[in-house]
Enzyme design. Structure first.
Site, short mmCIF file in Angstrom:
data_model
loop_
_atom_site.label_atom_id
_atom_site.label_comp_id
_atom_site.label_asym_id
_atom_site.label_seq_id
_atom_site.Cartn_x
_atom_site.Cartn_y
_atom_site.Cartn_z
N LEU A 139 0.85 -1.18 0.00
CA LEU A 139 0.00 0.00 0.00
C LEU A 139 0.89 1.23 0.00
O LEU A 139 2.03 1.19 0.49
CB LEU A 139 -0.91 0.02 1.24
CG LEU A 139 -1.95 -1.09 1.38
CD1 LEU A 139 -2.67 -0.96 2.72
CD2 LEU A 139 -2.95 -1.06 0.24
N ASP A 140 0.37 2.34 -0.53
CA ASP A 140 1.13 3.57 -0.51
C ASP A 140 1.38 4.02 0.93
O ASP A 140 0.63 3.69 1.84
CB ASP A 140 0.39 4.68 -1.26
CG ASP A 140 0.28 4.39 -2.74
OD1 ASP A 140 1.04 3.53 -3.22
OD2 ASP A 140 -0.55 5.02 -3.40
N ARG A 141 2.43 4.81 1.09
CA ARG A 141 2.79 5.31 2.42
C ARG A 141 1.63 6.05 3.08
O ARG A 141 1.34 5.85 4.26
CB ARG A 141 3.99 6.25 2.28
CG ARG A 141 4.42 6.92 3.59
CD ARG A 141 5.41 8.05 3.33
NE ARG A 141 5.82 8.68 4.57
CZ ARG A 141 6.99 8.49 5.16
NH1 ARG A 141 7.86 7.68 4.63
NH2 ARG A 141 7.29 9.11 6.28
#
Length: 385
Positions: A139-141
């Site tokens: 997942l993105d940060r």
């Protein structure tokens, strides 16, 4: 000229940290048993036999670049961090761990990052295993939601192939193949504006390009010319309710797994960037009027009254914050029960013990939204359909 000046400044800094032994003779000793040292000059020519001393910080600058991932053995989370990570765990069995990732925590770590999910999970979520779990999807940060980790080498291999975009070959186990076909992720996002169609399929190829600085990578929709390499990207979407105060809740289901696919599809394909996505929706955010406006409720026809949820502070990344956080959350995850199928995949027949047969073929998880998205939900989503 600027490049030359940078090189000069760099040489000056290095020279200040590089010392040479005094030329009084190789046997000259100062008081206290230390040799006489002096700073080397930039234009100085060394003579044979002279010794140079370099600071450890300078010597390690190039060595540190060789390492990209933090070794999990060097991380020692304290008791509070371990308890926090374990509270985020929603499910654990012999093969996998599923946790609810908080926002603003990177998934993959590097040297400047010491709190990435892969490194901390490896150090804090090993439980009774010799090694910690491994990431099989990312997942993105800035995003949040369900994150899957595999606990064994076999589960890592099967789940990585499951979450890759390569075509999977059929196995001898039909139940496993059916469970793989049923795997999906669903995200909830709050977007600025509202898509023209209430639901549909986004079929827009994406490319990776470098910006003018030559270092920053950005994902964009591929140009029709097709000169740059591109990847197929498919996303199903569905609008969850009416537009309120200029924003809409959207459900996203990625059919392919590309970097920043959902963010680019929302911003560029639909023209409705996700709230808090300043990388792909900066210009829309500049024009966005965040102050709540009076709208008409779609069913009653009365003016919509903004409700403040009890016990929640609206100034913590919600839609009313000056700088909202990214409103993208992996809410639902459906995947095969890998702990059950590992036995089947290692056998030549589908005959299994009755207790294993009783276990479900699919596992379904639903994760609650982070605080800032809960606040926005309560403020703007009283009339979802």
């Amino acid at each position: 000229m600027e490049k030359i000046w940078k090189n000069i400044r760099c040489k000056r800094v290095l020279c200040n940290k590089v010392h040479i032994e005094s030329r009084r003779g190789s046997n000259s000793i100062e008081q206290g048993g230390q040799r006489s040292m002096r700073t080397i000059k930039p234009n100085e020519v060394m003579e044979a036999g002279e010794r140079v001393h370099i600071a450890v910080s300078v010597a390690e600058t190039r060595i540190s670049k060789r390492f990209e991932t933090i070794p999990s053995g060097t991380l020692y989370p304290n008791a509070d961090e371990i308890q926090y990570l374990q509270r985020r765990v929603k499910y654990k069995d012999s093969a996998i761990i599923v946790l609810n990732k908080p926002p603003r925590v990177p998934v993959k770590g590097n040297l400047p990052v010491h709190n990435s999910m892969d490194a901390l999970a490896a150090a804090a979520l090993s439980y009774d295993y010799d090694e910690g779990p491994k990431l099989v999807q990312r997942l993105d940060r800035e995003s949040s939601g369900l994150l899957l980790l595999a606990r064994t080498k076999e589960s890592v291999e099967h789940l990585q192939s499951l979450f890759s975009d390569q075509n999977r070959s059929s196995s001898h186990c039909k139940a496993w193949d059916d469970a793989c076909e049923a795997t999906y992720q669903r995200f909830w996002a709050l977007v600025i504006g509202c898509p023209k169609e209430k639901e549909g399929l986004i079929r827009a190829r994406i490319s990776k390009v470098l910006l003018n600085d030559g270092k920053t990578e950005r994902v964009v929709l591929a140009q029709p010319s097709g000169l740059e390499p591109s990847q197929e990207a498919l996303t199903e979407y569905r609008v969850l309710g009416p537009r309120v105060n200029g924003c809409s809740w959207v459900e996203l289901r990625p059919l392919t797994r590309r970097k920043h696919q959902l963010r680019v599809h929302c911003a560029e394909a639909l023209g409705t960037p996700i709230v808090g996505d300043y990388k792909y929706g900066w210009f829309v955010h500049q024009r966005w009027k965040q102050m709540p406006q009076v709208d008409i409720e779609p069913f009653s026809g009365k003016p919509y009254k903004l409700r403040r949820p009890a016990g929640l502070d609206i100034q913590k990344g919600s839609v009313l914050s000056k700088v909202p956080l990214l409103h993208l959350h992996c809410r639902e995850l459906v995947l095969p029960n890998i702990a059950k199928f590992l036995y089947l995949l290692n056998q030549k027949s589908e005959n299994i013990y009755p207790e294993l047969r009783a276990k479900p073929d699919l596992l379904r998880f639903v994760a609650s939204m982070p605080t800032h998205m809960k606040i926005s939900w309560n403020l703007m989503s009283s009339y979802l359909v």
